[in-house]
Structures are given as structure tokens and as C-alpha cells.
Design an enzyme around this catalytic site. Sequence first.
Site, mmCIF file in Angstrom:
data_model
loop_
_atom_site.group_PDB
_atom_site.id
_atom_site.type_symbol
_atom_site.label_atom_id
_atom_site.label_comp_id
_atom_site.label_asym_id
_atom_site.label_seq_id
_atom_site.Cartn_x
_atom_site.Cartn_y
_atom_site.Cartn_z
ATOM 1 N N GLU A 53 0.852 -1.187 0.000
ATOM 2 C CA GLU A 53 0.000 0.000 0.000
ATOM 3 C C GLU A 53 0.888 1.238 0.000
ATOM 4 O O GLU A 53 1.742 1.393 0.869
ATOM 5 C CB GLU A 53 -0.922 0.006 1.216
ATOM 6 C CG GLU A 53 -1.866 1.194 1.243
ATOM 7 C CD GLU A 53 -2.760 1.224 2.467
ATOM 8 O OE1 GLU A 53 -3.518 2.206 2.627
ATOM 9 O OE2 GLU A 53 -2.698 0.272 3.277
ATOM 10 N N ASP A 64 -6.220 8.908 9.324
ATOM 11 C CA ASP A 64 -4.858 8.562 9.701
ATOM 12 C C ASP A 64 -4.589 8.932 11.155
ATOM 13 O O ASP A 64 -4.926 10.027 11.608
ATOM 14 C CB ASP A 64 -3.845 9.287 8.815
ATOM 15 C CG ASP A 64 -3.908 8.821 7.371
ATOM 16 O OD1 ASP A 64 -4.411 7.707 7.148
ATOM 17 O OD2 ASP A 64 -3.456 9.569 6.489
#
Length: 265
Positions: A53, A64
Amino acid sequence: MTNALAPGAVERHLRARRDAGRRLLMPYITGGVTPGWTDYLRAFAEAGADAVELGLPFSDPTLDGVTIQRASEAALARGVSTRRILAELAEAPHPGVPLVASTYYNLVLHDGPEAFCAALRRAGVAGLIVPDLPVHEADELADAAAAAGIDLALLASPATPQARLAEIARRSRGFVYAVSVMGTTGERAALAASAAELAARLRHGTDRPILLGFGISTPDQAREGGRHADGVVVGAAVMRRVLDGAGPDDLRAFIATLRRALDQE
């Protein structure tokens, strides 16, 4: 990147490995986080990653956690952009496993879905994750991704109703990204109990590979995640080491411990 994989490559690749009895491993790297960041891609693949990724930094990430935010800030402070990351990627040797870009929809809209997906394709990227794109708004990007030969993987969370979960599984390409816990990315002391339940709910409705992410930090957690899903995504634990100065050889060793743990399952 000279040997970009064929359209639909992410799902074919992951299905083939899964169907051969392998638990899947997808580590994460923030593009541009260090001057030699593309060297980590090869190290991950050599250590047994089945896909990688690739985070495209965004200034206002919503999902995040602290570690990935710090990595994005470090990359942006170096002056990187999506175009620069993809240019550096295109010049680097392909690691031989599918690359799956991950970013927020603002960056997709900046150039437009068609141009964005075409740029990914030229750089050798085969998949895409857009965590802030709900399934009912995904038509335009899904069409652009399919036209460019990019597998658009959708996210499912423990709070997703069953009918919507079935739609996500049906429309996802490459794999389904199962978010183990309601919250942001980051290392955790234990795998959330919701992870097993979500994976089980997804399995009832799809044969597509299911990768479990958010909070998988250690070999033991990876092994446990592999018991419930087809594989795991490991991000914050990787990026913490990179931010602390670990080089590709150090990360090769860490990814190898995750690989061994999954293989013991």
C-alpha cells in the site's frame, strides 16, 4: 516502473496466493517520506509482502492516526507531491507485487478521476484505496478506475449495516479492506474483537479477498488477523520504524517476522 501489472492484477494476484493456502500481507509506505523511499518497496517484496500500500500524502487526513500523519507531514515538508511521487515510482524498478495507492478524494478531484487513475497506471500502480469515498458516491471513480485497469478497493467497518456491507463487497475490486475498529490508524496493544466479527460478516457475502487493517502492529496480531481474514495490512508499525530512522534492510527484517507469523497459521 517498466513492468506494470495487467488490469485486474491486484485481485488475480491475491486470489491466486490465497487459493494456494497463503495468508496475505500488505505493508504500507508513505510515498516520498525519505529520499530513497522506493527502496522500501523492493525490501517489502523480498521479505514476503503480497502487495504494498502506497500512501499519497494529504495535508488534512481524516482516518490517519498520529504516526501516518507524521509520515505525511515529513513527506510534504520535503516538497513532494502526487506527481513527484508517481514520477519517482515510474523510474524505480517494479517490486514484482501489486502496488495499491491510498489517498483522500480531494487529491483525486484535483486532476479529475480519469486523469488521476491514468497517472497511477503509467507509474505502475494497480490498485487504489480512497478511505473517505462512500460506496454510494463511488460511481465516477469506479468507472474511471476500471477504464484505467485500476482495482478500486472499498472499505468496510464494524458499524456498516449488513445490506451496505454486501454492496461494498460486491462493488469492491482487488480486495475488501476490513477496518478492524472504529477509529483512526495506529498501533494498538491488541486486535479489536470487532475484527473477527466484521471478517465473518464479510465472508458470508463474498469470495473476494478480505484484508484486515487498522491496529495490526505485531507478528502475533498479524497471525490472529490471518485467522479471521485472508490477510492483513500493516501501516503504523512500519512507518514508526521508518520515522525512527530504520532503513530498507531493517524493514525487510521486520516484514519477514510478520511473514513468518502468517505462515505459521
